[in-house]
Design an enzyme around this catalytic site. Structure first.
Site, PDB file in Angstrom:
ATOM      1  CG  ASP A 148      -1.765   1.246   1.321  1.00  0.00           C
ATOM      2  OD1 ASP A 148      -2.639   1.419   0.459  1.00  0.00           O
ATOM      3  OD2 ASP A 148      -1.545   2.063   2.247  1.00  0.00           O
ATOM      4  CD  GLU A 194      -3.171   1.185  -2.897  1.00  0.00           C
ATOM      5  OE1 GLU A 194      -4.181   1.704  -2.382  1.00  0.00           O
ATOM      6  OE2 GLU A 194      -2.020   1.641  -2.771  1.00  0.00           O
ATOM      7  CG  ASP A 200      -0.671   3.412   5.852  1.00  0.00           C
ATOM      8  OD1 ASP A 200      -1.738   3.736   5.322  1.00  0.00           O
ATOM      9  OD2 ASP A 200       0.162   4.236   6.275  1.00  0.00           O
TER      10      ASP A 200
END
Length: 360
Positions: A151, A237, A336
């Site tokens: 992330d 992502e 996170d």
């Protein structure tokens, strides 16, 4: 416009060629007419025309924007076709320039074919980038048994699903460096255009920017190497970074002015996002993973930082900065780290052995 086929008009007796073909022919004529053009190698001119043709082809196919106009001072890269340049020890022969010494930072492997040679100017330095073909192909993708989710963020550059972090060193946005860049930008803009003092100020500015670029590049390579070596696959992502750094939209207040839209804060956020260079990290991960035969998964980041891994409750208020506390069941963890584990879970693979599995 650019065309792939050559068409002839019977009425006018004209031959319509591609834009690159027309300009290439004109360049040949200019080399005979003008001494300055004759001093430039034909490869360099033709490769620049090929880039221009590609840019317009991308525009007409609606995949890219209209090509930006570039001044002569902006051309800091030129390229030679395969077989034109020669290398001997620490010397290189560049057509149109001659033999030049260079610092051999990386020795040439044996039995390789030298393809294109690109000369680049970065700051006040000149670099030679050589494309080699050693005949070795990338390995086939392995069957992954574990995955590491990542992330990306601002406070923490990268959060890994094994609980570790890669810190954000804020290369260009830390207070000291940002102040130095602002001072040198201001100093260059205040000098008279075309003056030698302005050129000196721009050289200082370019030197500073080049050092920062090198620092970021080296740090991102180390970060990508750590990520790829953590597991058999990487899940990241699927971010639209270009959309994330767009300017805040303005709206009329009905009184001849504009409503406050937080443009100053958004501008500062955009600078920090660009300084992190997430796209550069993703690119380096893709390259290192391909060399290792490891797959990379791009998953939808929707609600990865708001969904509780224990009860599935999704709410924006679950996250407060770097803290995640579910308002439904009270589950708490680092926001996170939790997001990176949800990203890894979306890939459909299991965590590495040294990772903690999500609670059932």
């Amino acid at each position: 416009m650019s065309a792939t086929l050559t068409k002839t008009s019977k009425k006018l007796g004209l031959c319509w060629d591609s834009a690159g073909g027309v300009q290439s022919k004109r360049t040949t004529e200019l080399r005979k007419e003008n001494e300055w053009y004759s001093r430039i190698d034909s490869d360099v001119l033709q490769r620049n025309l090929a880039k221009l043709d590609t840019a317009f082809a991308g525009f007409w196919s609606h995949k890219r924007g209209f090509p930006a106009y570039r001044k002569a001072s902006n051309f800091k890269t030129f390229e030679y076709k395969p077989g034109r340049c020669k290398f001997e020890n620490n010397r290189v022969y560049l057509p149109g320039i001659g033999w030049m010494k260079y610092f051999n930072s990386r020795s040439f492997p044996f039995n390789v074919e030298i393809r294109t040679v690109t000369v680049k100017q970065k700051g006040t330095y000149w670099y030679i980038s050589v494309l080699l073909d050693d005949g070795v192909r990338l390995p086939e993708l392995i069957e992954p048994k574990s995955v590491v989710g990542i992330d990306v963020g601002i406070n923490k550059l990268v959060s890994l699903s094994d609980g570790s972090f890669i810190e954000n060193i804020a290369v260009a946005t830390n207070y000291r460096t940002a102040r130095r860049l602002a001072i040198r930008n201001r100093a260059a803009s205040r000098k008279q255009k075309g003056s030698s003092n302005r050129k000196k100020a721009q050289v200082k500015l370019s030197q500073t920017q080049h050092k920062l670029t090198q620092k970021r590049d080296g740090y991102n390579w180390k970060a990508a190497d750590k990520i790829v070596k953590t597991a058999d696959a990487v899940a990241q992502e699927n971010l639209k970074i270009t959309n994330m750094v767009k300017r805040a939209k303005q709206s009329h207040d009905g009184k001849g002015g504009y409503r406050k839209n937080g443009a100053a804060a958004k501008s500062g956020l955009n600078k920090r996002i660009l300084d992190c260079a997430w796209g550069d990290i993703f690119g380096k991960i893709a390259w290192l993973a391909a060399k290792s035969g490891k797959p990379v998964f791009a998953v939808n980041p929707r609600h990865t930082s708001q969904e509780c891994p224990k009860c599935g409750h999704t709410e924006k208020g679950n996250r407060d900065g770097e803290k995640f506390v579910c308002r439904a069941c009270g589950y708490a963890e680092h926001a996170d780290t939790g997001a990176s584990r949800k990203i890894a879970k979306k890939s459909g693979l299991s965590f590495p052995r040294n990772q903690k599995r999500l609670p059932a």
